[in-house]
Design an enzyme around this catalytic site. Structure first.
Site, PDB file in Angstrom:
ATOM      1  N   CYS A 276      14.602  -6.814 -37.655  1.00 39.25           N
ATOM      2  CA  CYS A 276      15.666  -6.930 -38.654  1.00 39.25           C
ATOM      3  C   CYS A 276      16.763  -7.907 -38.246  1.00 39.25           C
ATOM      4  CB  CYS A 276      16.262  -5.554 -38.935  1.00 39.25           C
ATOM      5  SG  CYS A 276      16.636  -4.575 -37.467  1.00 39.25           S
TER       6      CYS A 276
ATOM      7  N   HIS B 142      23.464  -4.619 -40.481  1.00 34.80           N
ATOM      8  CA  HIS B 142      23.692  -5.251 -39.183  1.00 34.80           C
ATOM      9  C   HIS B 142      24.647  -6.429 -39.365  1.00 34.80           C
ATOM     10  CE1 HIS B 142      20.766  -2.698 -37.563  1.00 34.80           C
ATOM     11  NE2 HIS B 142      19.794  -3.536 -37.281  1.00 34.80           N
TER      12      HIS B 142
END
Length: 340
Positions: A132, A245
């Site tokens: 990711c 994130h």
């Protein structure tokens, strides 16, 4: 392209699997029969697919010759056992685990960056989905890389607990609730408290004292950009955010580019939204922009005052959606349209 494709989602009861089913429905992927697969423990439960429920089937009993595309997101050990079986049955596998990312004959794909590599699935029947944190970084850097080249990347990631799975989300809830109510918390072993903290440790430590999460960024970025010369220096930090994130990127380009030119590139690039200004709030954050959304958000664009070829960026994206599920579905869309 066929009118529809029968598919299997392995790990359908996990956070990424649930998101895959949601996104497949939202984007109206041309599905025929959808099989939701998980371990024997979860078999018989139900998961949502659009406005209907799917009964979860036992992965160990499933015949992959029934489907044309298989999405795997149940951990590297599960992929190690079942992905080769699925591929041997003629199912094209899009694997979201780390198991096959670093094998030379298996393409590692981010559709906004290297969609042409999807064609390489024919060698093994497998396409790997990157980590990711790598995905959002290379989406943001691709326009700059193409325009002026990049010689070095310094990146610090600030990663949500959902990257470690549902149990990590529940642990953050537990710790936060206890502390806000004046209660002590217990943390297993040598692990650090995550509530109200920042922990510079994700995955195991390697011999070079970098963590495996940090090395994933190095290995995967070089493979995706097809550039073994690019220098990458990562630090990965877990923070008490649930989803999304964040990354502070400090890059050195091969040729000079201004902050204004970078912003123009970002405005025209696929999969990116520029949120960049100098007033309060004129920048993206994981909670307010990325969580629950599909784009990679870029802000705080500025020229590095310490290096003549330096550019700084702040990049956020939903790690479960774009960082896993959506990227896999985008791969499947190109696969279905151009190759199946």
């Amino acid at each position: 392209m066929s009118e529809s494709f029968d598919i299997a989602v392995v790990g359908a009861t996990g956070m990424v699997g649930e998101s895959m089913l949601e996104i497949l429905s939202e984007r109206r992927f041309p599905v025929g029969v959808v099989h939701a697969l998980a371990s024997e423990r979860s078999a018989g439960t139900d998961v949502n697919f659009g406005n209907r429920s799917l009964n979860v089937e036992n992965l160990a009993d499933f015949d992959f010759s029934q489907v044309q595309i298989g999405f795997f997101s149940a951990g590297a050990s599960v992929s190690d056992e079942f992905v080769p079986r699925a591929a041997e049955c003629g199912c094209v596998v899009i694997d979201n685990t780390s198991r096959f990312r670093y094998e030379d004959n298996i393409p590692l794909v981010v559709p906004e960056v290297n969609p042409q590599r999807i064609a390489d699935y024919k060698t093994t029947g497998i396409i790997a989905n990157p980590n990711c944190s790598t995905i959002q970084m290379v989406v943001a850097l691709k326009p700059i890389y193409d325009a002026v080249g990049i010689s070095r990347i310094n990146v610090s990631t600030y990663q949500a607990v959902s990257g470690a799975g549902r149990s990590a989300v529940e642990e953050l809830v537990r710790q936060t609730t206890a502390l806000l109510n004046g209660q002590p918390i217990e943390v297993e072993g040598n692990a650090k408290q995550i509530a109200f903290n920042a922990v510079p440790h994700i995955d195991q430590f390697e011999d070079n004292r970098y963590t495996r999460e940090e090395m994933k960024i190095v290995w995967e970025t070089r493979k995706i950009l097809d550039d073994e010369k690019i220098a990458i220096n990562p630090t990965a930090v877990r923070i008490p955010a649930f989803f999304g994130h964040s990354e502070a990127l400090h890059i050195e380009t091969e040729r000079k580019i201004s902050a204004e030119e970078v912003c123009e590139l970002m405005r025209d690039a696929p999969g990116i939204e520029l949120v960049d200004g100098t007033e309060a709030g004129a920048y993206p954050t994981a909670v307010t922009e990325s969580a629950g959304n599909d784009l990679v958000y870029v802000g705080r664009v500025r020229e590095d005052i310490s290096h003549p070829l330096g550019i700084n960026l702040w990049v956020v994206s939903d790690n479960i959606r774009k960082g896993a599920a959506l990227n896999s579905v985008q791969i499947a869309e190109i696969l279905a349209k151009n190759y199946l």
